[in-house]
Design a protein around this motif. Structure first.
Motif, short mmCIF file in Angstrom:
data_model
loop_
_atom_site.label_atom_id
_atom_site.label_comp_id
_atom_site.label_asym_id
_atom_site.label_seq_id
_atom_site.Cartn_x
_atom_site.Cartn_y
_atom_site.Cartn_z
N LEU A 97 38.58 50.68 42.51
CA LEU A 97 38.67 49.35 41.90
C LEU A 97 39.34 48.35 42.83
N GLU A 98 40.29 48.81 43.63
CA GLU A 98 40.93 47.92 44.60
C GLU A 98 39.95 47.54 45.70
N ALA A 99 39.09 48.48 46.07
CA ALA A 99 38.05 48.17 47.05
C ALA A 99 37.11 47.10 46.51
N MET A 100 36.79 47.17 45.22
CA MET A 100 35.97 46.14 44.58
C MET A 100 36.67 44.80 44.60
N ALA A 101 37.98 44.79 44.35
CA ALA A 101 38.74 43.55 44.39
C ALA A 101 38.70 42.94 45.79
N GLU A 102 38.79 43.78 46.81
CA GLU A 102 38.73 43.28 48.19
C GLU A 102 37.37 42.66 48.48
N VAL A 113 41.98 39.04 40.88
CA VAL A 113 40.68 39.67 40.66
C VAL A 113 40.74 40.72 39.56
N LEU A 114 39.74 40.67 38.70
CA LEU A 114 39.52 41.70 37.68
C LEU A 114 38.30 42.50 38.10
N ALA A 115 38.46 43.81 38.27
CA ALA A 115 37.35 44.69 38.65
C ALA A 115 36.99 45.59 37.47
N ALA A 160 36.16 37.73 38.42
CA ALA A 160 35.76 39.03 37.88
C ALA A 160 34.61 39.61 38.69
N CYS A 161 34.57 40.93 38.79
CA CYS A 161 33.50 41.57 39.53
C CYS A 161 33.22 42.96 38.97
N GLY A 162 32.04 43.47 39.28
CA GLY A 162 31.71 44.84 38.92
C GLY A 162 30.50 44.99 38.02
N ASN A 163 29.86 46.16 38.10
CA ASN A 163 28.64 46.38 37.33
C ASN A 163 28.92 46.66 35.86
N GLY A 164 30.18 46.76 35.46
CA GLY A 164 30.49 46.93 34.05
C GLY A 164 30.06 45.73 33.22
N PHE A 165 30.08 44.55 33.84
CA PHE A 165 29.67 43.33 33.14
C PHE A 165 28.17 43.34 32.87
#
Length: 251
Positions: A97-102, A113-115, A160-165
């Motif tokens: 999740l931290e990698a996604m934030a980066e 950032v919200l991942a 915000a980021c990520g495929n959860g959305f």
């Protein structure tokens, strides 16, 4: 700058990356969960060949420790351990999740950032991070919950980021923090490699046999196919690393 080899297989995207001493990053990726254990080593070999270095020239091997797919995080851990054993290198277990934030910071310049990563079974993994003075700090620790229960701390400029959305759009509809979401961001070895250098400098590396995945959901047992894939990946990594490190010809 340290040389960091990074491996990430926690989602449907498998990737490997190499951070060079000059700060440049080489990366490879391959999609398809079922091929992760077969695709990682060729990508590693390709990266080392392009950089013109041996595996033993690296300072550490980073991997996406999770959260993420059970099979995926075990595969990344097993491959990292096998390569590290063969080349005598330390291992850096890093949070996906931290990698996604980066990655989100690189795309949006956001420092808050919200991942959110799809965990399947109508659940998501999520965490909130703040980038301050050149480093990430954790605002909300990695957690597993129903999509509708994601509750980040209020923060100005929160991205915000990520495929959860994308996986659960109805759960995030109308929520302020979901506006402008970078929904295509997944954990990637490119960001793990970047995060690996400061993590190594902070003394966060561990011996290969001490590396462990980060699980947020209990699982009783692996299927036979999962065990075979994990064991095969770790065994192949160890077999490939030892002679390559000794001969000085790369992984």
């Amino acid at each position: 700058m340290a040389i960091i080899l990074a491996i990430e297989t926690s989602s449907e995207l498998a990737s490997c990356a190499l951070l060079n001493r000059d700060g440049t990053v080489l990366a490879r990726e391959s999609s398809g969960v079922r091929t992760h254990s077969q695709s990682v080593l060729p990508m590693v070999q390709d990266l080392l060949r392009e950089a013109g270095i041996r595996l033993a020239d690296c300072d550490a091997i980073a991997f996406g420790a999770g959260p993420g797919s059970f099979t995926g995080v075990r595969t990344a851990c097993g491959v990292a351990q096998g390569l590290a054993f063969g080349a005598g290198l330390p291992v850096l277990p890093l949070v996906t999740l931290e990698a996604m934030a980066e990655a989100c910071r690189a795309a949006t310049s956001a420092s808050e950032v919200l991942a959110v990563l799809d965990a399947r079974m109508n659940e998501v993994y999520w965490a909130q991070y703040r980038y301050l003075d050149g480093a990430w700090t954790t605002v909300c620790a990695p957690a597993l919950c129903a999509p509708g229960a994601v509750a980040p701390q209020p923060a100005a400029g929160l991205a915000a980021c990520g495929n959860g959305f994308a996986a659960y759009p109805e759960a995030f509809a109308g929520k302020d923090f979901a506006a402008g979401v970078q929904a295509d961001i997944l954990p990637h070895a490119r960001e793990l490699a970047v995060l690996g250098a400061p993590a190594l400098a902070r003394g966060e590396a561990v011996a290969a046999d001490a590396a462990q995945p980060l699980y947020l959901r209990n699982k009783v047992a692996y299927t036979s196919a999962e065990r075979q894939a994990i064991n095969a990946a770790a065994g192949a990594a160890a077999s490939a690393a030892a002679p390559a490190a000794a001969a000085g010809t790369g992984a």
